[in-house]
Motif scaffolding. Structure first.
Motif, short mmCIF file in Angstrom:
data_model
loop_
_atom_site.label_atom_id
_atom_site.label_comp_id
_atom_site.label_asym_id
_atom_site.label_seq_id
_atom_site.Cartn_x
_atom_site.Cartn_y
_atom_site.Cartn_z
N SER A 80 0.84 -1.21 0.00
CA SER A 80 0.00 0.00 0.00
C SER A 80 0.87 1.26 0.00
N PHE B 266 -7.24 0.03 1.07
CA PHE B 266 -6.34 0.87 0.29
C PHE B 266 -6.17 0.35 -1.14
N PHE C 19 1.14 3.93 -3.17
CA PHE C 19 0.75 5.33 -2.97
C PHE C 19 1.82 6.27 -3.52
#
Length: 493
Positions: free
Chosen positions: A190, A236, A194
């Motif tokens: 995650s 996420f 990002f």
């Protein structure tokens, strides 16, 4: 003694602020590079230009070199990640093969500890990136030591996974991550996605917390924390795949995320064999060579070949099969119409030696007369041929969550092999149709009765199950993958 004054307090505070600020700045400057759908590059072009004609000149033109800046679309790219042995993760290998088949570029990331699918190794679009294995000193089977070593193991895995995803590989458009293991995989994936502008897709094979519950119990604090962690980081992700409809339902009800069911299907490597292919393989495989003639006699062979693949872990209770074979052997000494059984067990895992010692003890006590149990670790090609040569497959997968399915059954169906398996979990009917391509059992007694029925009393039923398994073998991985994963990853229109 140190004289702590207000000025000293300010100096220490200033030092801490400067240090933290420097570390944060260093962190920002060393973040992994982002994924960009287009790259700019300099391209040399030659432009034909007219020139003033001179007396006696044969050519009135010249070529002039021109350098231009041009944007080029990056090839479709996917990172396929498994924090485990790539060779023992067939589904993730199949993902990589399918992506490459549709002209995508793949970084297949995981531990490289066992033999990898030949189609993965031979494909120039698939790049295998090996993660450093966890040191043996951080691994343990002890529950007590696990509590102390687990945090160190997680830190080791987290750093190696972070470094591999962020710095050893190029940024990709998609990251497809296997779960479990969830810790630390989901958190690291995650974070990287990002900062790298990458879409995260989680492929749910099971729930990590449910596997921990087998070791510690469902109410242990570690299991509760693992469940909350999995729930948090599932949110996420850009998208989700689940191996069954039942798992997709649980993800929706419990985690509030929508997953597309992507059922496992066999690869082209697994296929039914004709009698000549079967006889040839059995006579050449070391484990079966001396029994080949008895396994292939017509019209009725005095031996039957039984195959089971196991990871030798707590969620596959091998004692069920061992008890059933012991009971079968005892019955076969008095009931001479029962054929002898050659049982080949494939796989690696932590409980293997424990059960091998039990098998040795049973042989010494002469409790396995008329039954021979062998273990083997085969190449993918030989494993596929073994399944195609067997009379019956056995699945001992008990499902920690109740909503996952064993890949081994899919492979068996791919080879046209009928299956009997532990069936006391919700997702079982999604794969096995009772009485059509397989049978279920709930304990060792029921398994023993099935062996007697299918190998002697109701041999006609085994023939019916064989026909059902061969029919099931026509449903292939591409048929499932293209309309689900292919469309999501924008590789299939």
């Amino acid at each position: 003694m140190f004289d702590w004054t207000p000025k000293a307090s300010v100096d220490v505070l200033l030092f801490l602020v400067v240090s933290l600020s420097s570390l944060f700045t260093l962190f920002l400057f060393t973040l992994p590079s982002q994924y960009e759908p287009y790259i700019e590059e300099f391209v040399e072009e030659y432009i034909q230009e007219e020139k003033e004609k001179q007396d006696g000149a044969a050519d009135s033109s010249l070529k002039k070199k021109k350098v231009t800046r041009k944007s080029t679309k990056v090839e479709h790219s996917v990172q396929v990640v498994v924090l485990g042995d790539i060779g023992r993760s067939p589904r993730m290998q199949y993902h990589a093969i399918s992506i490459a088949k549709h002209r995508g570029r793949v970084d297949l990331i995981g531990y490289r500890e066992s033999e990898i699918h030949p189609d993965v190794l031979s494909n120039p679009r698939i790049n295998i990136v090996a993660i450093a294995s966890t040191p043996a000193s951080l691994r343990t089977r002890s529950k007590l030591l696990f509590l102390f070593l687990a945090p160190l193991q997680v830190l080791w895995q987290a750093w190696n996974l972070y470094y591999t995803l962020g710095y050893r590989t190029k940024a990709a458009r998609w990251m497809l991550v296997q779960n479990p293991p969830a810790i630390p995989t989901l958190a690291i994936a995650s974070f990287i996605c990002f900062f790298r502008n990458t879409n995260l897709v989680i492929d749910w094979h099971n729930f990590g917390y449910s596997l921990l519950a087998l070791k510690f119990g469902s109410h242990h604090p570690i299991v509760i924390i693992a469940s909350l962690y999995e729930n948090l980081f599932s949110r996420f992700a850009y998208a989700h795949f689940a191996v069954t409809n039942a798992m997709a339902r649980v993800l929706k009800d419990k985690y509030g995320v929508t997953a597309k069911a992507l059922h496992d299907r066999p690869a082209a490597l697994f296929k039914p064999l004709n009698p000549d292919e079967r006889a040839s393989f059995l006579s050449h495989l070391p484990e079966t060579a001396q029994y080949a003639s008895d396994l292939t006699k017509v019209p009725k062979a005095p031996w039957r070949l039984l195959v089971s693949s196991t990871s030798w872990t707590a969620d596959e209770d091998f004692s069920i099969l061992l008890d059933a074979l012991t009971g079968y052997a005892k019955l076969a000494t008095s009931k001479t119409t029962l054929p002898k059984i050659l049982a080949i067990i494939t796989g690696k895992g932590p409980l293997k030696e424990h059960y091998l010692s039990k098998i040795r003890a049973l042989n010494q006590e002469k409790q396995l007369l008329n039954v021979i149990i062998l273990t083997a670790w085969l190449s993918p090609q030989d494993y596929a041929l073994l399944l195609g040569s067997a009379d019956l497959g056995v699945s001992l997968h008990t499902s920690s969550s109740g909503v996952d399915l064993p890949m081994k059954v899919v492979d068996m169906f791919g080879a046209g092999l009928p299956v009997i398996g532990w069936s006391q979990f919700e997702a079982w009917p999604e794969l096995v149709k009772e009485g059509e391509n397989g049978r279920g059992f709930a304990n060792s007694k029921e398994l023993g009765n099935l062996l007697v029925e299918l190998f002697n009393e109701k041999e006609w039923e085994l023939s019916n199950l064989k026909r059902g398994a061969v029919k099931e073998s026509t449903h292939r991985w591409d048929d499932e993958w293209d309309p689900v994963a292919g469309k999501l990853l924008k590789l299939v229109l």
